[in-house]
Enzyme design. Structure first.
Site, PDB file in Angstrom:
ATOM      1  N   LYS A   1      93.210  34.466 150.286  1.00 18.80           N
ATOM      2  CA  LYS A   1      91.977  33.996 149.644  1.00 18.80           C
ATOM      3  C   LYS A   1      92.052  32.489 149.403  1.00 18.80           C
ATOM      4  O   LYS A   1      91.097  31.758 149.628  1.00 18.80           O
ATOM      5  CB  LYS A   1      91.740  34.747 148.329  1.00 18.80           C
TER       6      LYS A   1
ATOM      7  N   SER B   1      88.340  35.306 145.251  1.00 20.55           N
ATOM      8  CA  SER B   1      88.808  36.142 144.143  1.00 20.55           C
ATOM      9  C   SER B   1      89.414  35.285 143.040  1.00 20.55           C
ATOM     10  O   SER B   1      89.994  34.236 143.293  1.00 20.55           O
ATOM     11  CB  SER B   1      89.870  37.123 144.671  1.00 20.55           C
TER      12      SER B   1
ATOM     13  N   TYR C   1      97.893  38.858 149.912  1.00 24.00           N
ATOM     14  CA  TYR C   1      96.441  39.028 149.788  1.00 24.00           C
ATOM     15  C   TYR C   1      95.853  37.818 149.052  1.00 24.00           C
ATOM     16  O   TYR C   1      94.919  37.175 149.541  1.00 24.00           O
ATOM     17  CB  TYR C   1      96.086  40.318 149.036  1.00 24.00           C
TER      18      TYR C   1
HETATM   19  C1  WQD Z   1      93.114  45.993 136.107  1.00 22.48           C
HETATM   20  C2  WQD Z   1      93.944  46.259 134.856  1.00 22.48           C
HETATM   21  C3  WQD Z   1      96.234  46.817 135.294  1.00 22.48           C
HETATM   22  C4  WQD Z   1      95.521  50.653 137.219  1.00 22.48           C
HETATM   23  C5  WQD Z   1      93.047  43.484 141.596  1.00 22.48           C
HETATM   24  C6  WQD Z   1      93.262  42.365 142.576  1.00 22.48           C
HETATM   25  C7  WQD Z   1      92.029  41.509 142.632  1.00 22.48           C
HETATM   26  C8  WQD Z   1      90.875  42.379 143.008  1.00 22.48           C
HETATM   27  C9  WQD Z   1      90.684  43.456 141.940  1.00 22.48           C
HETATM   28  C10 WQD Z   1      90.398  42.603 145.342  1.00 22.48           C
HETATM   29  C11 WQD Z   1      95.322  45.656 134.941  1.00 22.48           C
HETATM   30  C12 WQD Z   1      95.497  47.980 134.627  1.00 22.48           C
HETATM   31  C13 WQD Z   1      95.307  49.440 136.588  1.00 22.48           C
HETATM   32  C14 WQD Z   1      96.171  51.692 136.520  1.00 22.48           C
HETATM   33  C15 WQD Z   1      96.364  50.285 134.605  1.00 22.48           C
HETATM   34  N1  WQD Z   1      91.092  42.979 144.256  1.00 22.48           N
HETATM   35  N2  WQD Z   1      95.727  49.266 135.306  1.00 22.48           N
HETATM   36  N3  WQD Z   1      96.569  51.471 135.231  1.00 22.48           N
HETATM   37  O1  WQD Z   1      94.949  43.915 139.254  1.00 22.48           O
HETATM   38  O2  WQD Z   1      93.086  42.892 137.849  1.00 22.48           O
HETATM   39  O3  WQD Z   1      92.866  42.932 140.319  1.00 22.48           O
HETATM   40  O4  WQD Z   1      91.902  44.225 141.935  1.00 22.48           O
HETATM   41  O5  WQD Z   1      89.571  41.746 145.417  1.00 22.48           O
HETATM   42  O6  WQD Z   1      92.200  40.498 143.582  1.00 22.48           O
HETATM   43  O7  WQD Z   1      94.333  41.564 142.097  1.00 22.48           O
HETATM   44  O8  WQD Z   1      92.693  45.041 139.032  1.00 22.48           O
HETATM   45  O9  WQD Z   1      91.999  47.353 138.549  1.00 22.48           O
HETATM   46  O10 WQD Z   1      94.284  46.951 139.609  1.00 22.48           O
HETATM   47  O11 WQD Z   1      93.920  46.359 137.232  1.00 22.48           O
HETATM   48  O12 WQD Z   1      96.739  50.096 133.426  1.00 22.48           O
HETATM   49  O13 WQD Z   1      96.398  52.822 137.038  1.00 22.48           O
HETATM   50  O14 WQD Z   1      94.123  47.672 134.732  1.00 22.48           O
HETATM   51  O15 WQD Z   1      97.534  46.681 134.734  1.00 22.48           O
HETATM   52  O16 WQD Z   1      95.702  45.202 133.652  1.00 22.48           O
HETATM   53  P1  WQD Z   1      93.503  43.664 139.045  1.00 22.48           P
HETATM   54  P2  WQD Z   1      93.225  46.508 138.673  1.00 22.48           P
END
Ligand code: WQD
Length: 340
Positions: free
Chosen positions: A155, A126, A151
């Protein structure tokens, strides 16, 4: 004679899409899944898409006798290892569970591979290993940062375990694919990310809000140093991600050397803000999303997106789907789930 590929976690979100593409490219995917984060109905849907009932073993990657049974019953040419826990927040509450499954589980798979002379491994890593990059786009040489969650640490440790195994002279060829943000679903809407509880990730929360399951989306902060103040990510269609895995296992099987380790970014090379992602969803669906701006989510990286030259060169691969097409397929999947 088809080439057997063991897909651990092959009934999961990314694993199921990779299973489809492996089959379409002439491989014979064999699934190992404990169904802790999937459902057996996925197997029926894989058959609907491909016409094939895939061999599936139900069980844990920690079950050494089961792994030995699988390797004894099939000549496994390579392993694509997805089976892992992947919720950032849960890993903070239950670190030992994450280290047992994600770290001890990987070691168990590697030991079984070694015992059965299987020496090709694609590892699901990741972009979280980069933390907050100093420079963008982030390349594979960008420094890894201390993990911000157990997590993310699993990785980083996983990559190090594989690299150490290769350095020990073990006959092992491995590529760690560093995913950015996988989104979307198979265009047939037969498979996609199964919702379990309140979504942590942006796109399932968007589609569930649009489907009326969630009252509104909260955008976690708009005071970041980005064009519209919201975080930037590299959103990659799960079908593009699946193709990268097929290319990676084929590449490994073509390598003459017996020991090899490499890491490759798997992203689009484009960064989009949260508001741009919402706009893309609204454009492609014609819907108006109910969202508010809230406070930042602790641990969020401000901006990260991939430099994609290495994946193009080594995997002879690049993404085909646009952000809008990813949102289209995510919404079609949600409509299928919600009976809309
Ligand atoms: C993306 C953006 C949030 C939800 C994580 C893990 C990564 C991988 C993918 C497993 C961010 C914003 C989100 C919401 C929001 N996981 N957001 N409101 O955090 O980049 O990555 O998931 O492999 O390892 O770290 O993904 O989709 O949670 O967030 O504003 O209700 O959307 O702040 O900027 P992230 P995400």
């Amino acid at each position: 004679m088809q080439t057997n590929i063991l897909v651990t976690g092959g009934a999961g979100y990314i694993g199921s899409h990779v299973t489809v593409r492996l089959h379409e490219e002439g491989f014979n995917p064999i699934i190992l899944d404990d169904f802790s984060n999937s459902d057996k109905s996925v197997l029926d849907r894989l058959k609907k898409i491909t016409g094939k009932s895939f061999t599936c073993y139900e069980g844990s990657i920690l079950d050494e006798p089961l792994l030995n049974k699988i390797f004894s019953e099939h000549q496994i040419a390579g392993v694509i290892h997805f089976a892992a826990k992947k919720a950032v927040g849960e890993s903070v509450e239950k670190p030992l569970l994450y280290y047992r499954i994600n770290v001890a589980g990987l070691v168990t798979v590697l030991e079984a591979m070694h015992a059965h002379n299987c020496n090709s491994l694609v590892f699901s890593s990741s972009c979280t290993v980069y933390g907050e990059p100093d420079k963008l786009p982030v390349t594979e040489e960008s420094p890894k940062k201390p993990a911000s969650s157990p997590y993310g640490n699993t990785k980083q440790i996983g990559e190090e375990i594989i690299e150490d195994a290769v350095k020990s002279g073990m006959a092992l060829k491995s590529i760690a694919l560093r995913y950015f943000n996988p989104i979307g679903a198979h265009p047939s809407a037969e498979i996609g990310e199964l919702p379990l509880g309140v979504p942590n990730n942006l796109v399932p929360f968007i589609t569930q809000t649009a489907a009326g399951i969630r009252e509104k989306l909260t955008v976690f902060g708009n005071d970041y140093d980005t064009p519209d103040g919201t975080c930037i990510r590299d959103y990659i269609h799960v079908m593009d991600l699946a193709d990268a895995h097929v290319q990676a296992i084929a590449h490994l099987n073509s390598i003459a050397e017996t020991s090899h380790f490499d890491v490759i970014n798997v992203g689009t090379g484009r960064g989009n803000t949260v508001l741009e992602a919402i706009k893309a969803f609204e454009n492609v669906t014609g819907l108006s999303l109910n969202y508010t701006i809230g406070s930042r989510r602790p641990g969020d990286v401000e901006k990260v997106y991939a430099e994609v030259e290495k994946s193009a060169k080594i995997l002879n691969w690049k993404t085909k789907y646009s952000l809008e097409e990813s949102m289209r397929d995510a919404w079609n999947w949600q409509k299928r789930l919600s009976g809309l």
